[in-house]
Each structure stands twice: as C-alpha cells, then as structure tokens.
Design a protein around this motif. Structure first.
Motif, PDB file in Angstrom:
ATOM      1  N   VAL A 138       0.838  -1.197   0.000  1.00 12.55           N
ATOM      2  CA  VAL A 138       0.000   0.000   0.000  1.00 12.55           C
ATOM      3  C   VAL A 138       0.873   1.246   0.000  1.00 12.55           C
ATOM      4  O   VAL A 138       2.011   1.228   0.452  1.00 12.55           O
ATOM      5  N   THR A 139       0.306   2.334  -0.508  1.00 16.62           N
ATOM      6  CA  THR A 139       0.967   3.629  -0.426  1.00 16.62           C
ATOM      7  C   THR A 139       0.136   4.516   0.492  1.00 16.62           C
ATOM      8  O   THR A 139      -1.066   4.317   0.655  1.00 16.62           O
ATOM      9  N   SER A 140       0.815   5.489   1.090  1.00 16.98           N
ATOM     10  CA  SER A 140       0.163   6.364   2.054  1.00 16.98           C
ATOM     11  C   SER A 140       0.897   7.700   2.084  1.00 16.98           C
ATOM     12  O   SER A 140       2.096   7.754   1.806  1.00 16.98           O
ATOM     13  N   TYR A 142      -3.652   3.835  -0.379  1.00 20.34           N
ATOM     14  CA  TYR A 142      -4.026   3.383  -1.709  1.00 20.34           C
ATOM     15  C   TYR A 142      -3.456   1.984  -1.856  1.00 20.34           C
ATOM     16  O   TYR A 142      -2.244   1.780  -1.723  1.00 20.34           O
ATOM     17  N   ASP A 143      -4.322   1.021  -2.109  1.00 21.54           N
ATOM     18  CA  ASP A 143      -3.892  -0.376  -2.203  1.00 21.54           C
ATOM     19  C   ASP A 143      -3.375  -0.697  -3.592  1.00 21.54           C
ATOM     20  O   ASP A 143      -4.076  -0.482  -4.581  1.00 21.54           O
ATOM     21  N   TYR A 188       4.593   7.249   0.774  1.00 22.08           N
ATOM     22  CA  TYR A 188       5.307   6.148   1.414  1.00 22.08           C
ATOM     23  C   TYR A 188       4.759   4.819   0.924  1.00 22.08           C
ATOM     24  O   TYR A 188       3.548   4.679   0.722  1.00 22.08           O
ATOM     25  N   LEU A 189       5.642   3.861   0.744  1.00 20.59           N
ATOM     26  CA  LEU A 189       5.270   2.527   0.293  1.00 20.59           C
ATOM     27  C   LEU A 189       5.545   1.539   1.416  1.00 20.59           C
ATOM     28  O   LEU A 189       6.623   1.544   2.012  1.00 20.59           O
ATOM     29  N   ARG A 190       4.552   0.703   1.717  1.00 18.68           N
ATOM     30  CA  ARG A 190       4.727  -0.340   2.741  1.00 18.68           C
ATOM     31  C   ARG A 190       4.229  -1.653   2.158  1.00 18.68           C
ATOM     32  O   ARG A 190       3.092  -1.750   1.712  1.00 18.68           O
ATOM     33  N   CYS A 191       5.093  -2.644   2.145  1.00 15.07           N
ATOM     34  CA  CYS A 191       4.738  -3.944   1.598  1.00 15.07           C
ATOM     35  C   CYS A 191       4.929  -5.022   2.666  1.00 15.07           C
ATOM     36  O   CYS A 191       5.864  -4.950   3.457  1.00 15.07           O
ATOM     37  N   GLU A 192       4.030  -5.991   2.660  1.00 14.47           N
ATOM     38  CA  GLU A 192       4.109  -7.131   3.566  1.00 14.47           C
ATOM     39  C   GLU A 192       4.287  -8.387   2.723  1.00 14.47           C
ATOM     40  O   GLU A 192       3.473  -8.659   1.846  1.00 14.47           O
ATOM     41  N   LEU A 193       5.352  -9.115   3.009  1.00 18.40           N
ATOM     42  CA  LEU A 193       5.644 -10.335   2.280  1.00 18.40           C
ATOM     43  C   LEU A 193       5.545 -11.526   3.213  1.00 18.40           C
ATOM     44  O   LEU A 193       5.795 -11.391   4.415  1.00 18.40           O
TER      45      LEU A 193
END
Length: 116
Positions: free
Chosen positions: A31-33, A44-45, A85-90
C-alpha cells in the motif's frame, strides 16, 4: 528517498537472504500512504491480501523462488503532499507447501457484520 515522476513505472525487487533453497516469497499486501506510519491515514492499495487492486501492477519472471519482482506506476495523493510512502508485507513459506499462505493467492476476506 527515491524520487520519481507521476505515472513513472517503479520497478521493485524483494530478495530473501537465506541459505534454505526451499523457501518462497509471496507479496501479500503493498500500500501507499501520505504518512510513514500505519495509522488511520488513507492508503491506496496496490495489492491487498494477495489481490491486485491497481491496474498498473505487474509481476516479472524471476529464476529463483526467493526473489520477487514487480512494478506499478507512481501516484500522488490528491491533497498535494509531495511525498508518498510505500509499505509492503511479504510472506515466507516452504516451497510446495500448498496449504501455506503463499499458495492461496488472492483472499477476499468478507467484511464482518456489526451486530446490535
């Protein structure tokens, strides 16, 4: 910071540093924020629960299970904040464990109903 123009393709790669060749990576959520913290900010997904939400998202071939490659187009939030900002969960799973999250793909979780 990484500077890009609006609608410019962003190419990303995630790499799992492990000596175990039987591990696989799965991009669960990205997601971005406009804020760096996971608070009540609007997001934003790009991907949510393994489901692609952004039409510009694409994956790229990787010769290794422990490397994940993807891209999407840069965006800007409406309220004129120049920083996103970009946050990713793997998820990391055992290769060929078809009951693991990595092999479930898109999981649409139904919204819970509020009771009285």
């Amino acid at each position: 910071p990484y500077y890009v123009d609006i609608n410019q393709n962003l190419f990303l790669q995630a790499y799992l540093h492990s000596s175990d060749p039987n591990l696989v990576l799965f991009l669960d959520t990205c997601v971005t924020s406009p804020t760096p913290y996971n608070s009540t900010a609007v997001t934003y997904d790009i991907i949510r629960n393994g489901c692609v939400r952004d039409s510009t998202y694409a994956t790229y071939y990787s010769p290794h299970r422990h490397i994940l490659r993807f891209k999407f187009k840069a965006l800007q939030f409406v309220w004129s904040n120049p920083v996103v900002y970009l946050r990713c969960e793997l998820k990391v799973c055992r290769a060929y464990d078809y009951s693991s999250r990595c092999y479930q793909g898109c999981v649409n979780r139904p919204k819970r109903e509020a009771s009285s």
